[in-house]
Scaffold this motif. Structure first.
Motif, PDB file in Angstrom:
ATOM      1  N   ILE A 121       0.823  -1.211   0.000  1.00  0.00           N
ATOM      2  CA  ILE A 121       0.000   0.000   0.000  1.00  0.00           C
ATOM      3  C   ILE A 121       0.859   1.263   0.000  1.00  0.00           C
ATOM      4  O   ILE A 121       0.393   2.330  -0.432  1.00  0.00           O
ATOM      5  CB  ILE A 121      -1.001   0.022   1.176  1.00  0.00           C
ATOM      6  CG1 ILE A 121      -0.282  -0.204   2.508  1.00  0.00           C
ATOM      7  CG2 ILE A 121      -2.098  -1.006   0.956  1.00  0.00           C
ATOM      8  CD1 ILE A 121      -1.228  -0.109   3.704  1.00  0.00           C
ATOM      9  N   ALA A 122       2.111   1.164   0.471  1.00  0.00           N
ATOM     10  CA  ALA A 122       2.999   2.335   0.420  1.00  0.00           C
ATOM     11  C   ALA A 122       3.256   2.727  -1.026  1.00  0.00           C
ATOM     12  O   ALA A 122       3.212   3.911  -1.389  1.00  0.00           O
ATOM     13  CB  ALA A 122       4.312   2.036   1.143  1.00  0.00           C
ATOM     14  N   LEU A 134      10.538   5.348   4.278  1.00  0.00           N
ATOM     15  CA  LEU A 134      10.047   6.698   4.554  1.00  0.00           C
ATOM     16  C   LEU A 134       9.157   6.748   5.792  1.00  0.00           C
ATOM     17  O   LEU A 134       8.460   7.748   6.005  1.00  0.00           O
ATOM     18  CB  LEU A 134       9.286   7.234   3.343  1.00  0.00           C
ATOM     19  CG  LEU A 134      10.117   7.497   2.082  1.00  0.00           C
ATOM     20  CD1 LEU A 134       9.228   7.943   0.937  1.00  0.00           C
ATOM     21  CD2 LEU A 134      11.186   8.549   2.350  1.00  0.00           C
ATOM     22  N   ALA A 135       9.168   5.714   6.616  1.00  0.00           N
ATOM     23  CA  ALA A 135       8.315   5.665   7.802  1.00  0.00           C
ATOM     24  C   ALA A 135       8.487   6.892   8.701  1.00  0.00           C
ATOM     25  O   ALA A 135       7.483   7.493   9.133  1.00  0.00           O
ATOM     26  CB  ALA A 135       8.576   4.380   8.581  1.00  0.00           C
ATOM     27  N   LYS A 177       3.439  -0.562  11.143  1.00  0.00           N
ATOM     28  CA  LYS A 177       3.467  -2.023  11.162  1.00  0.00           C
ATOM     29  C   LYS A 177       2.518  -2.593  10.114  1.00  0.00           C
ATOM     30  O   LYS A 177       2.834  -3.567   9.418  1.00  0.00           O
ATOM     31  CB  LYS A 177       3.077  -2.538  12.550  1.00  0.00           C
ATOM     32  CG  LYS A 177       3.189  -4.059  12.699  1.00  0.00           C
ATOM     33  CD  LYS A 177       2.812  -4.500  14.106  1.00  0.00           C
ATOM     34  CE  LYS A 177       2.902  -6.024  14.229  1.00  0.00           C
ATOM     35  NZ  LYS A 177       2.501  -6.480  15.582  1.00  0.00           N
ATOM     36  N   GLU A 178       1.340  -1.964   9.955  1.00  0.00           N
ATOM     37  CA  GLU A 178       0.379  -2.395   8.929  1.00  0.00           C
ATOM     38  C   GLU A 178       0.910  -2.096   7.534  1.00  0.00           C
ATOM     39  O   GLU A 178       0.819  -2.923   6.622  1.00  0.00           O
ATOM     40  CB  GLU A 178      -0.957  -1.686   9.137  1.00  0.00           C
ATOM     41  CG  GLU A 178      -2.024  -1.994   8.092  1.00  0.00           C
ATOM     42  CD  GLU A 178      -2.490  -3.441   8.125  1.00  0.00           C
ATOM     43  OE1 GLU A 178      -2.790  -3.983   7.034  1.00  0.00           O
ATOM     44  OE2 GLU A 178      -2.558  -4.036   9.212  1.00  0.00           O
ATOM     45  N   ILE A 179       1.489  -0.920   7.355  1.00  0.00           N
ATOM     46  CA  ILE A 179       2.015  -0.527   6.052  1.00  0.00           C
ATOM     47  C   ILE A 179       3.122  -1.469   5.594  1.00  0.00           C
ATOM     48  O   ILE A 179       3.209  -1.829   4.421  1.00  0.00           O
ATOM     49  CB  ILE A 179       2.536   0.929   6.093  1.00  0.00           C
ATOM     50  CG1 ILE A 179       1.369   1.903   6.320  1.00  0.00           C
ATOM     51  CG2 ILE A 179       3.268   1.290   4.797  1.00  0.00           C
ATOM     52  CD1 ILE A 179       1.809   3.297   6.710  1.00  0.00           C
ATOM     53  N   SER A 180       3.968  -1.868   6.521  1.00  0.00           N
ATOM     54  CA  SER A 180       5.113  -2.726   6.188  1.00  0.00           C
ATOM     55  C   SER A 180       4.761  -4.210   6.199  1.00  0.00           C
ATOM     56  O   SER A 180       5.656  -5.056   6.124  1.00  0.00           O
ATOM     57  CB  SER A 180       6.260  -2.472   7.171  1.00  0.00           C
ATOM     58  OG  SER A 180       5.875  -2.814   8.485  1.00  0.00           O
ATOM     59  N   TRP A 192      -2.262  10.016  16.573  1.00  0.00           N
ATOM     60  CA  TRP A 192      -2.254  10.212  18.018  1.00  0.00           C
ATOM     61  C   TRP A 192      -3.101   9.204  18.796  1.00  0.00           C
ATOM     62  O   TRP A 192      -2.853   9.000  19.997  1.00  0.00           O
ATOM     63  CB  TRP A 192      -2.733  11.628  18.335  1.00  0.00           C
ATOM     64  CG  TRP A 192      -1.866  12.667  17.713  1.00  0.00           C
ATOM     65  CD1 TRP A 192      -2.062  13.309  16.521  1.00  0.00           C
ATOM     66  CD2 TRP A 192      -0.633  13.186  18.233  1.00  0.00           C
ATOM     67  NE1 TRP A 192      -1.051  14.187  16.258  1.00  0.00           N
ATOM     68  CE2 TRP A 192      -0.146  14.147  17.300  1.00  0.00           C
ATOM     69  CE3 TRP A 192       0.102  12.942  19.400  1.00  0.00           C
ATOM     70  CZ2 TRP A 192       1.029  14.849  17.496  1.00  0.00           C
ATOM     71  CZ3 TRP A 192       1.277  13.655  19.601  1.00  0.00           C
ATOM     72  CH2 TRP A 192       1.731  14.587  18.663  1.00  0.00           C
ATOM     73  N   VAL A 193      -4.104   8.619  18.168  1.00  0.00           N
ATOM     74  CA  VAL A 193      -4.975   7.674  18.890  1.00  0.00           C
ATOM     75  C   VAL A 193      -4.529   6.236  18.642  1.00  0.00           C
ATOM     76  O   VAL A 193      -4.187   5.497  19.580  1.00  0.00           O
ATOM     77  CB  VAL A 193      -6.456   7.862  18.478  1.00  0.00           C
ATOM     78  CG1 VAL A 193      -7.352   6.857  19.206  1.00  0.00           C
ATOM     79  CG2 VAL A 193      -6.913   9.288  18.774  1.00  0.00           C
ATOM     80  N   TRP A 194      -4.524   5.828  17.381  1.00  0.00           N
ATOM     81  CA  TRP A 194      -4.036   4.491  17.026  1.00  0.00           C
ATOM     82  C   TRP A 194      -2.529   4.425  17.178  1.00  0.00           C
ATOM     83  O   TRP A 194      -1.977   3.475  17.727  1.00  0.00           O
ATOM     84  CB  TRP A 194      -4.463   4.171  15.591  1.00  0.00           C
ATOM     85  CG  TRP A 194      -4.148   2.783  15.122  1.00  0.00           C
ATOM     86  CD1 TRP A 194      -4.009   1.658  15.896  1.00  0.00           C
ATOM     87  CD2 TRP A 194      -3.940   2.373  13.765  1.00  0.00           C
ATOM     88  NE1 TRP A 194      -3.735   0.568  15.103  1.00  0.00           N
ATOM     89  CE2 TRP A 194      -3.688   0.976  13.796  1.00  0.00           C
ATOM     90  CE3 TRP A 194      -3.955   3.030  12.545  1.00  0.00           C
ATOM     91  CZ2 TRP A 194      -3.443   0.243  12.633  1.00  0.00           C
ATOM     92  CZ3 TRP A 194      -3.722   2.301  11.396  1.00  0.00           C
ATOM     93  CH2 TRP A 194      -3.465   0.923  11.437  1.00  0.00           C
ATOM     94  N   GLY A 195      -1.853   5.451  16.708  1.00  0.00           N
ATOM     95  CA  GLY A 195      -0.405   5.550  16.830  1.00  0.00           C
ATOM     96  C   GLY A 195       0.309   5.196  15.544  1.00  0.00           C
ATOM     97  O   GLY A 195      -0.031   4.206  14.886  1.00  0.00           O
ATOM     98  N   VAL A 196       1.313   6.003  15.187  1.00  0.00           N
ATOM     99  CA  VAL A 196       2.011   5.791  13.924  1.00  0.00           C
ATOM    100  C   VAL A 196       2.787   4.472  13.921  1.00  0.00           C
ATOM    101  O   VAL A 196       2.990   3.884  12.854  1.00  0.00           O
ATOM    102  CB  VAL A 196       2.952   6.971  13.598  1.00  0.00           C
ATOM    103  CG1 VAL A 196       2.163   8.209  13.224  1.00  0.00           C
ATOM    104  CG2 VAL A 196       3.903   7.262  14.750  1.00  0.00           C
ATOM    105  N   ASP A 197       3.218   4.001  15.087  1.00  0.00           N
ATOM    106  CA  ASP A 197       3.936   2.719  15.124  1.00  0.00           C
ATOM    107  C   ASP A 197       3.041   1.582  14.662  1.00  0.00           C
ATOM    108  O   ASP A 197       3.477   0.700  13.902  1.00  0.00           O
ATOM    109  CB  ASP A 197       4.460   2.437  16.534  1.00  0.00           C
ATOM    110  CG  ASP A 197       5.598   3.374  16.932  1.00  0.00           C
ATOM    111  OD1 ASP A 197       6.197   3.977  16.019  1.00  0.00           O
ATOM    112  OD2 ASP A 197       5.866   3.502  18.136  1.00  0.00           O
TER     113      ASP A 197
END
Length: 451
Positions: free
Chosen positions: A249-250, A424-425, A412-415, A403-408
């Protein structure tokens, strides 16, 4: 996350089909109609430069955010937000509502496009004079019966495509319409830039004059990117929910905005040089498609044939947009009410048509009936969706992911659970948490007339 209570979801058969559908959802009247005239209004080449920069910063960032949320949850927007944080379900509902009210008036404009395509096919439209072209357009849109009939036919076509599902309907239709759309816009661009006198328009559109940069132009470019990519209305979340977990998806989040921008640029090349060649104004506003361009076609050799090609191109663009918005609504009904696809599609289409009738009549017999202060029903729907719901929906998406779910968790989903490299994370994380929300707030404030 337990989605066992939800119906089994259809999925894209091929990545190409997914890309054609998502690009098609983004490519619409915003590319073929709005982009050329606002580019003409805000300096041509300098607007194009600003637009492309903002596509990279805002467009790719938001597209990836929506696709990530959709694929992670495998649900409609309301279900997706509720899965991440139960109290945020209403934000997903707001995105769905945006698609609903946009469909009310977008279907009307789709009917106008269909009317012009049919009219040129049968030789019923031909005017080399902008004033005469304006009279034709006004007479049609202000009439009571004909626009409603064309709206109904346009909606029927949209409904049939969505009725057959994601893989058998939307994907197959998109794999035909999007390549055809691209071929048509290239043909028109080539014809336009080879017209005598087109050089001035070509130079205006492609050569940036940095002295013409204005704050209003920057904010308008940001708004155009946001609206052109269909951000904030749940489409990318819905389409992302039909992806399998192995999809990159990236990569898709770059391909989709870039392809959308390419069509917008080609539309500018197809329209602005021709407008300059015939001595007309490049900032003709909403009338550019239905008044200025018909006058241009009326003065060109093979003008009728080119008009047929142009309005077929616009018709395909309108259909790929409306079928994506209808799919957002249908996906919600299937997930949340347990309707089967056929029942959900027909019910949604009937409701949309009922509300499209007053939107159509707002151009004529109900023009003086105000829904919001000083605005008829059609304009009120456009104002509510474009100026309030979409920016607010996009802003809250950034807050949810950043801020709620969190970029980490998002990364993890993107990768794909760290099986794909996403170099580019850190950049994307910073953009979705800080830059995109600020840009969207500026769009929102500007749209409300507070800047």
């Amino acid at each position: 996350m337990d989605n066992s209570s939800y119906p089994v979801r259809d999925q894209w058969v091929t990545r190409a089909g997914f890309l054609m559908a998502t690009i098609g959802s983004a490519v619409g009247l915003g590319n073929l109609w709005r982009f050329p005239y606002i580019a003409g209004k805000y300096g041509g080449g300098v607007f194009l430069l600003l637009y492309l920069l903002i596509v990279v910063v805002l467009g790719c960032t938001m597209t990836l955010g929506e696709l990530t949320l959709g694929r992670h949850t495998q649900l409609n927007p309301l279900g997706a937000y509720r899965t991440i944080k139960k109290k945020w379900a209403w934000v997903g509902g707001m995105a769905i509502f945006a698609s609903v009210i946009i469909m009310f008036y977008y279907s009307v404009v789709g009917g106008w496009v269909l009317k012009y395509f049919v009219g040129y096919c049968f030789g019923l439209l031909h005017s080399a004079d902008p004033a005469s072209a304006n009279q034709v357009f006004t007479a049609f849109t202000s009439s009571t019966v004909a626009p409603v009939i064309y709206t109904a036919v346009f909606l029927i076509i949209t409904t049939i495509i969505v009725y057959w599902g994601v893989s058998s309907g939307i994907e197959k239709a998109s794999k035909f319409m999007m390549p055809a759309l691209f071929i048509f816009v290239v043909i028109l661009a080539i014809r336009s830039i080879t017209l005598p006198g087109a050089g001035a328009g070509l130079s205006y559109f492609l050569v940036p004059n940095l002295n013409q940069i204005t704050g209003e132009g920057i904010l308008t470019a940001m708004g155009q990117v946001f609206y052109s990519l269909s951000l904030g209305m749940g489409i990318m979340i819905t389409y992302g929910s039909y992806l399998d977990k192995q999809s990159n998806i990236a990569n898709s989040s770059v391909v989709i905005p870039m392809a959308d921008s390419l069509v917008a640029i080609l539309a500018g090349l197809a329209i602005l040089p021709a407008v300059f060649a015939f001595g007309l104004q490049p900032d003709a506003g909403p009338g550019l498609m239905f008044v200025t361009l018909p006058a241009v076609f009326g003065q060109m050799p093979l003008g009728r044939l080119l008009a047929i090609v142009f309005f077929l191109l616009v018709l395909f663009a309108a259909l790929t947009s409306t079928m994506s918005m209808l799919e957002v609504i249908v996906s919600f009904l299937i997930d949340e009410t347990k309707f089967n696809r056929r029942k959900a599609t027909v019910l949604a289409a009937i409701v949309i048509f009922i509300f499209a009738i007053p939107a159509s009549l707002s151009m004529g017999v109900w023009a003086d009936v105000h829904f919001l202060p000083g605005m008829n029903f059609f304009d009120s729907l456009d104002y509510l969706s474009s100026n309030i719901i979409l920016p607010l929906s996009g802003f809250l998406l950034c807050i949810l992911i950043g801020w709620v779910w969190g970029v980490d968790n998002a990364v993890k989903e993107i990768s794909n659970d760290n099986t794909l490299e996403f170099e580019l994370a850190p950049v994307w994380s910073f953009l979705i948490k800080f830059v995109a929300p600020i840009l969207i707030l500026l769009i929102f404030i500007n749209a409300l007339g507070l800047l």
